[in-house]
Design an enzyme around this catalytic site. Structure first.
Site, PDB file in Angstrom:
ATOM      1  N   HIS A   1       0.818  -1.220   0.000  1.00 59.66           N
ATOM      2  CA  HIS A   1       0.000   0.000   0.000  1.00 59.66           C
ATOM      3  C   HIS A   1       0.847   1.264   0.000  1.00 59.66           C
ATOM      4  CE1 HIS A   1      -3.541  -2.499   1.829  1.00 59.66           C
ATOM      5  NE2 HIS A   1      -3.223  -2.840   0.599  1.00 59.66           N
TER       6      HIS A   1
ATOM      7  N   CYS B   1       7.920  20.235 -11.954  1.00 54.42           N
ATOM      8  CA  CYS B   1       6.929  20.764 -12.920  1.00 54.42           C
ATOM      9  C   CYS B   1       5.854  21.613 -12.253  1.00 54.42           C
ATOM     10  CB  CYS B   1       6.282  19.607 -13.683  1.00 54.42           C
ATOM     11  SG  CYS B   1       5.092  18.700 -12.684  1.00 54.42           S
TER      12      CYS B   1
HETATM   13  N1  APR Z   1      -1.096  -7.819  18.028  1.00 56.76           N
HETATM   14  C1  APR Z   1      -1.677  -8.547  17.032  1.00 56.76           C
HETATM   15  N2  APR Z   1      -2.783  -8.142  16.351  1.00 56.76           N
HETATM   16  C2  APR Z   1      -3.313  -6.943  16.696  1.00 56.76           C
HETATM   17  C3  APR Z   1      -2.767  -6.119  17.723  1.00 56.76           C
HETATM   18  C4  APR Z   1      -1.614  -6.608  18.392  1.00 56.76           C
HETATM   19  N3  APR Z   1      -1.024  -5.903  19.370  1.00 56.76           N
HETATM   20  N4  APR Z   1      -3.532  -4.993  17.826  1.00 56.76           N
HETATM   21  C5  APR Z   1      -4.505  -5.094  16.889  1.00 56.76           C
HETATM   22  N5  APR Z   1      -4.384  -6.260  16.221  1.00 56.76           N
HETATM   23  C6  APR Z   1      -5.200  -6.745  15.094  1.00 56.76           C
HETATM   24  C7  APR Z   1      -6.670  -6.436  15.201  1.00 56.76           C
HETATM   25  O1  APR Z   1      -7.331  -7.496  15.914  1.00 56.76           O
HETATM   26  C8  APR Z   1      -7.092  -6.428  13.723  1.00 56.76           C
HETATM   27  O2  APR Z   1      -7.422  -7.746  13.282  1.00 56.76           O
HETATM   28  O3  APR Z   1      -4.754  -6.059  13.940  1.00 56.76           O
HETATM   29  C9  APR Z   1      -5.818  -5.965  13.003  1.00 56.76           C
HETATM   30  C10 APR Z   1      -5.892  -4.541  12.484  1.00 56.76           C
HETATM   31  O4  APR Z   1      -6.869  -4.507  11.476  1.00 56.76           O
HETATM   32  P1  APR Z   1      -7.103  -3.156  10.650  1.00 56.76           P
HETATM   33  O5  APR Z   1      -7.182  -2.006  11.588  1.00 56.76           O
HETATM   34  O6  APR Z   1      -8.259  -3.443   9.724  1.00 56.76           O
HETATM   35  O7  APR Z   1      -5.786  -2.953   9.798  1.00 56.76           O
HETATM   36  P2  APR Z   1      -5.360  -3.714   8.472  1.00 56.76           P
HETATM   37  O8  APR Z   1      -5.852  -5.121   8.478  1.00 56.76           O
HETATM   38  O9  APR Z   1      -3.905  -3.506   8.300  1.00 56.76           O
HETATM   39  O10 APR Z   1      -6.138  -2.881   7.312  1.00 56.76           O
HETATM   40  C11 APR Z   1      -5.808  -3.230   5.993  1.00 56.76           C
HETATM   41  O11 APR Z   1      -7.134  -1.416   5.164  1.00 56.76           O
HETATM   42  O12 APR Z   1      -7.748   0.708   5.589  1.00 56.76           O
HETATM   43  C12 APR Z   1      -6.978  -0.058   4.754  1.00 56.76           C
HETATM   44  O13 APR Z   1      -5.024   0.528   3.616  1.00 56.76           O
HETATM   45  C13 APR Z   1      -5.535   0.316   4.891  1.00 56.76           C
HETATM   46  O14 APR Z   1      -3.621  -1.129   4.960  1.00 56.76           O
HETATM   47  C14 APR Z   1      -4.905  -0.909   5.517  1.00 56.76           C
HETATM   48  C15 APR Z   1      -5.860  -2.020   5.119  1.00 56.76           C
HETATM   49 ZN    ZN Z   2       6.119  16.994 -11.523  1.00 55.86          ZN
END
Ligand code: APR
Ligand code: ZN
Length: 246
Positions: A119, A151
């Protein structure tokens, strides 16, 4: 965390060469960077379509830059945590790849060399017109929206917005298809194509290991689930692995 699981996973890793890890915001949570969908998540404060889409940027580049400038200011002093460090150290023992959805650079800062930033990266800007791009760590930005020095057009954060093509996706799928062990760490597995990678890996014979504090759509197909915080789980797993690899 089940003792028996760890023992089996260590055995599995001892006989593995190619290891991959798909990571999400959860792996950076313990570095103090907010996740997106948990309570108090990032997307709660902002209309996603306004600040993470091309249309939103075209409509109001100022708002989008204010959103990213704020995230950069909050991110600037954040450091990699033990989970990032373990994945970096694993490069010594395996043909190891990290495929991350995170844009915070923490895997690279922790020393991982083989990283795919699906991303993009919040510290890289690119021109909306010409091929200019730069690493930029200025926080806060003195000029919003920033302009291309070549630019004069608008610069944008070099991150992938909803509806845009994800970086290096073929390479990520290749890695998933050829891994012996595929970790899924700290992601809610809601956003594709990243979220399809664990399923592809499984179809192609990898053992899938999920590390998360909650269950996700990947949990149903995971061969092992290590329910817990990424830093604690990876630290204890790595300790046992190093003993076994002595
Ligand atoms: N250890 C392990 N897992 C954790 C912890 C931790 N300390 N804290 C939170 N989590 C888990 C949550 O349970 C959840 O499943 O991390 C996950 C975070 O999920 P999201 O907030 O949805 O993030 P992500 O999965 O990376 O989102 C994917 O969505 O919004 C877009 O581009 C953005 O890259 C992002 C993509
Ligand atoms: Zn440019």
């Amino acid at each position: 965390m089940e003792e028996q699981n760890i023992g089996e996973i260590v055995e599995l890793l001892k006989n593995s060469k190619r290891v991959a890890a798909l990571t999400g915001a959860g792996i950076s949570a313990e570095s103090g960077i907010p996740t997106f969908r948990g309570k108090g998540g990032l997307w709660e404060g902002y209309p996603v379509d306004k600040v993470a889409s091309v249309e939103g940027f075209e409509e109001d580049p100022e708002l989008v830059w204010k959103f990213y400038d704020e995230r950069r200011v909050n991110m600037k002093d954040k450091k990699p945590n033990r989970a990032h460090e373990v994945l970096a150290e694993m490069e010594k023992y395996f043909d190891m790849w990290v495929i991350t959805q995170n844009i915070d650079s923490l895997h690279t800062m922790a020393g991982s060399k083989n990283v795919i930033e699906l991303h993009g990266n919040i510290w890289r800007f690119k021109c909306t017109v010409c091929s200019y791009n730069e690493m930029n760590y200025e926080t806060p930005l003195h000029e919003i929206p920033p302009r291309c020095p070549k630019c004069g057009s608008l610069l944008r954060p070099d991150v992938v917005w909803f509806g845009e093509t994800v970086n290096e996706v073929e390479k990520a799928f290749e890695i998933a298809k050829n891994s012996d062990v595929f970790f899924v760490i700290g992601t809610s597995a809601q956003v594709h194509p990243a979220a399809s990678l664990p399923f592809i890996a499984k179809d192609y014979g990898a053992k899938v290991i999920e590390i998360n504090i909650e269950s996700t759509p990947v949990s149903v197909i995971a061969d092992y689930i290590l329910r817990g915080k990424a830093t604690e789980v990876l630290d204890s797993l790595f300790l046992r692995l190093q003993e076994a690899l002595q």
